[in-house]
Design a protein around this motif. Structure first.
Motif: not given
Length: 962
Positions: A374, A419-423
């Motif tokens: 991401g 990932h950019k969203d934390g996952k």
């Protein structure tokens, strides 16, 4: 600047082309020089080889005639010293001389002082007169001189009308007469003549000078007659009759103008001729070779073409190299342009590709990073790779980075990216060092592959482990695992089924103790040197008194670190298949024995043929009740017994029908016991109680023999370990209605009872109830097939009999065989073989490849009144029949002969004369039977050996068209 560079490249190209051309021209000049020298040497070598071949051929012909001359003089001396006595010793020597050259000397003749033939290897010439012949006149007035006649045609050979064709059958063949007079104390007693065929020794010796060359060999008589030449139509003609255009007509001119030592040579047009003269007693012959000089030219041109090809090939290579160098320079320029293409390719692959400097900062990263994490590319360039790593992997990854820069090779490993969203995104990293021109590390480059789907798959696999366990429990193979102490840790359902051992009985037990496998020490399960698994190894398990043959696969079990933790064994029960395999092997052995038996029968029948034939003819000349005739009758009886033995062999090998006839089985039993006595150990005593007055049965002797052998072999096996007594008895019994109640299928009446009993280990009732079942056996796999008693039961049933068995453990076994007894009164007895023998006077063509058979059958047929023409070759017989088909009333031919078998010969003869009756004789043939013979038009099919009365009856039956 670009113009200067282009001019430089053009000059470089011109220099390369000029240099290559110069090298090419030098090579061409060298090739031409070598070729010219080769042409000269090739001609000299060819001429020398031709001379040597002609000289060798001349010497061989002279040696051959010298050998003939020696034999001729020896015979002349023998007759002179023995006052022209004709006896067996003379004929023996004549046949000996001729046997060494049977095709070259068709006949040897001894003439008396009046020119009459008193002895000859060709009986048809005896009593012929040569008084007016040229040979006889020459001999009478020339003491001890040897003559060789000029070449003569078949029609001019010595002998009365028609005799010549019996000596030499080829009308194109030339003959010679080699002869000398017989003088005793200066008195003319007669002459010795060798009738010679030209073709055999011309082929044998003259071809030796032509087989190594493409030229044409020739042999000429002194008067110019052509004795041998490759063109068959020229043989027998004269050089003077040849057209001037014929190269062979130049031979005389070559020999006349040459005063040099022979052989001589000359070049005539496009031909090279080499010739030599030789003296053979009173004859002078010329032998030589005529070969085309164009052949030498062809060899030279072949070399030139080959070298020209090499020149062209080298030219292609030289100019190809120039072209490659030019193209290589162009490729360098193209390579620079392709770098941009590869950059675009990297940016289009699905994996994340990156490069790091020595501090771990991104210097390049392809656009796929945004799809995986991401993060846009511009947000990561110049930043540390640790910014996108999961915290728990940072320390181990930084450690690998440093070790990689120091030169250590780092294996592929897995980490989680954030990932950019934390996952977390699981990836597989494959990283290597970037090196400068000095091979020093300046950073790291690698590929990160998204393995999210793979991780999900692994999870699915873990969830399916329970299903796998279910599969292992249901597969049709036994399966178990052991630890390093050989203790069983897993045992599936099929293993329980095969061995009868439950899981709870074996888990924790040592596999050697639980299974008692005869291959435990050699299974290799824990052999640390053997990395490969072991497939399909056979062994025997001993479980609770049972023997189970299995085929097993074994492999070692190791943990993730490669350490041995145990072993895996899978196995299947192959006890039944091994027994079937043994039965198949036994069947194949029997088939091989059958083939061998057929061959033995063929040879044996050919041996019996002259024995029986000559004995019968000798008996026919003896007075009845004479001692000699009585003794010869015994020979006939023994021969017929041998004939029956052959029939037994053929029956045993399933090559003959199992015919039943009245039979007193006492002799069969005694014969079988004699064989058994030498086959079984002396620890087993054989006792017999045979009633010699026992009645006869309707049976087949071979099958009765088989009953004895099978039952006695079973008895032997039962007593093999401890020894014992084998009892065989034969007696008459009467079974009334009450007695047969226990024997289903039998009628009351008189029977012959055969009993075989032993003192062996006996049988349980469960085993006894199944012994006549096919393939049932209690023996080891390699000791029996389970067919012996089943076959015995089938034979007894086919003889309308019955078999019983009594046995108890440790009390032995007794078999009783009941066969219906027959009354021999009123049955046909053997007739006198010489009563009512049918005679005839027809002409029979007799064909057999064995000379002794032709001789005996000819005498028998002539004894029966027939005229006989005997042939040892099927091809000669065919030619004789083709030349005079109406001469013969019947053809009698052997089946198995070289070149052309009897059935094929019969077809050829019927093609010439469709109504010719043919009788086929055979000692034994796999491919021919009476039915097949009749199907192709053969009137009768007779198995050797023949009995005169039956033979005469069959011949008359065919000739009379009954």
């Amino acid at each position: 600047m670009a113009g200067v560079k282009g001019t430089h490249m053009l000059k470089k190209k011109y220099m390369l082309i000029s240099g290559g051309t110069l090298v090419f021209l030098c090579f061409v000049i060298g090739v031409l020089s070598v070729t010219l020298n080769y042409v000269k040497l090739n001609q000299e070598w060819a001429l020398r080889e031709l001379k040597e071949q002609v000289k060798a051929g001349s010497e061989q012909l002279q040696f051959y005639f010298k050998s003939l001359r020696s034999d001729l003089i020896k015979i002349e001396r023998y007759m002179a010293n023995n006052n022209m006595k004709v006896d067996e010793e003379l004929y023996g020597y004549l046949n000996f001389v001729r046997s060494d050259r049977p095709n070259a000397i068709p006949a040897i003749l001894i003439l008396d002082a009046n020119g009459n033939v008193v002895a000859s290897t060709n009986p048809s010439l005896v009593q012929s007169s040569f008084r007016e012949s040229e040979y006889f006149k020459n001999i009478r007035h020339s003491t001890n001189k040897v003559y060789l006649s000029e070449a003569i045609a078949v029609s001019d050979l010595p002998g009365r009308s028609g005799a010549a064709s019996t000596i030499i059958k080829d009308p194109l063949d030339l003959g010679f007469v080699f002869y000398t007079g017989i003088y005793s104390k200066g008195v003319f007693k007669g002459a010795v003549l060798f009738v010679l065929r030209g073709e055999p020794f011309f082929n044998r010796y003259s071809m030796s000078i032509t087989k190594l060359t493409s030229g044409a060999g020739f042999i000429l008589q002194e008067d110019g007659r052509i004795l041998f030449q490759r063109d068959v139509e020229l043989r027998g003609g004269f050089l003077s009759d040849l057209p001037e255009s014929s190269e062979l007509s130049k031979v005389n001119g070559l020999l006349e103008k040459s005063e040099e030592e022979l052989p001589v040579y000359d070049t005539i047009g496009q031909q090279m001729m080499v010739a030599s003269k030789i003296r053979l007693d009173n004859q002078r012959w010329t032998i030589g070779i005529l070969t085309s000089t164009s052949k030498l030219a062809q060899k030279t041109m072949t070399l030139i073409y080959t070298l020209s090809g090499l020149v062209v090939f080298l030219g292609v290579i030289v100019f190809g190299l120039v072209f490659v160098l030019i193209r290589l320079d162009q490729a360098r320029n193209a390579l620079r342009g392709s770098e941009e293409k590869y950059r675009r390719l990297v940016e289009t692959i699905t994996d994340l590709v990156f490069t790091l400097d020595q501090n771990g900062r991104f210097t390049y990263i392809n656009p796929k990073v945004e799809r995986i994490t991401g993060h846009p590319v511009q947000d990561l360039i110049g930043h540390s790779f640790t910014e996108i790593l999961a915290p728990e992997h940072i320390e181990s990854t930084v450690d690998r980075f440093r070790r990689g820069l120091s030169g250590e090779k780092i294996s592929i490993y897995e980490v989680d990216l954030i990932h950019k969203d934390g996952k977390k995104i699981p990836v597989e990293l494959n990283v290597t060092s970037l090196l400068d021109a000095d091979n020093k590390p300046i950073g790291r480059t690698g590929v990160a592959r998204d393995i999210t789907e793979r991780k999900q798959t692994e999870e699915s696999l873990r969830k399916s482990e329970a299903k796998s366990q279910l599969i292992l429990q249901t597969i049709p193979s036994g399966l178990f695992t052991v630890d390093t102490d050989r203790k069983i840790t897993y045992w599936n359902k099929e293993a329980e089924k095969i061995t009868g051992l439950k899981t709870k009985e074996v888990i924790g037990k040592n596999c050697i103790e639980a299974l008692d496998c005869d291959d435990c020490k050699g299974c290799g399960l824990f052999d640390k040197k053997a990395d490969e698994p072991l497939y399909e190894k056979e062994c025997v398990l001993h479980v609770e008194g049972k023997k189970i043959i299995i085929s097993k696969n074994t492999d070692s079990l190791k943990d993730e670190n490669g350490q041995l933790v145990g072993g895996l064994v899978s196995f299947v029960d192959i006890t039944k298949s091994k027994r079937l395999e043994a039965q198949l092997l036994q069947s194949q052995k029997m088939e091989s024995i059958g083939t061998l038996a057929g061959g033995i029968a063929h040879d044996f029948n050919n041996i019996l043929l002259p024995i029986i034939g000559y004995t019968e003819m000798a008996m026919a000349e003896m007075p009845e009740n004479s001692t000699a005739r009585i003794e010869l009758e015994e020979v006939i009886k023994s021969s017929n017994r041998a004939k029956e033995l052959v029939l037994q062999i053929l029956t045993f090998s399933r090559n003959h029908s199992k015919e039943q006839k009245p039979l007193e089985i006492q002799s069969v039993i005694k014969e079988a016991l004699k064989f058994l006595r030498v086959s079984i150990p002396t620890t087993i005593e054989i006792s017999q109680s045979i009633d010699n007055e026992c009645g006869a049965v309707m049976g087949n002797p071979t099958q009765i023999h088989q009953i004895l052998m099978n039952l006695c072999t079973n008895a032997y096996h039962a007593m093999e370990d401890k020894g014992g007594v084998l009892l065989v008895s034969l007696a008459n019994v009467h079974l009334d209605a009450e007695s047969i109640a226990s024997y289903p299928g039998l009628n009351s009446g008189d029977y012959v009872k055969l009993t075989i009993s032993d003192t062996g280990h006996g049988m349980e009732k469960a085993v006894k109830d199944r012994i006549f079942e096919p393939y049932f056996t209690t023996k080891e796999v390699d000791r029996g097939t389970g067919m012996g008693l089943s076959v015995v039961h089938g034979i007894v049933t086919s003889h309308n009999g019955y078999i019983t068995v009594y046995s108890e453990p440790d009390k032995g076994t007794t078999f009783n065989v009941y066969l219906p007894r027959i009354d021999m009164r009123g049955m046909e007895t053997e007739a006198d073989p010489f009563e009512s023998i049918q005679m005839g006077d027809e002409h029979i063509l007799l064909v057999d490849d064995e000379e002794k058979n032709v001789h005996m059958l000819r005498q028998m047929l002539e004894f029966l009144g027939y005229k006989v023409t005997g042939q040892h070759s099927s091809l000669d017989a065919l030619e004789a029949f083709r030349s005079q088909p109406d001469k013969f009333d019947l053809v009698l031919t052997d089946m198995t002969m070289p070149n052309m078998t009897g059935d094929i010969l019969a077809k050829e003869l019927m093609g010439i004369k469709p109504d010719i009756p043919i009788i086929l004789l055979s000692g034994f043939s796999q491919k021919m039977s009476e039915e097949k013979a009749r199907a192709i038009g053969i009137r009768e099919y007779i198995m050797k050996p023949v009995v005169m009365s039956d033979f005469a009856k069959t011949i008359r039956k065919v000739l009379d068209k009954e």
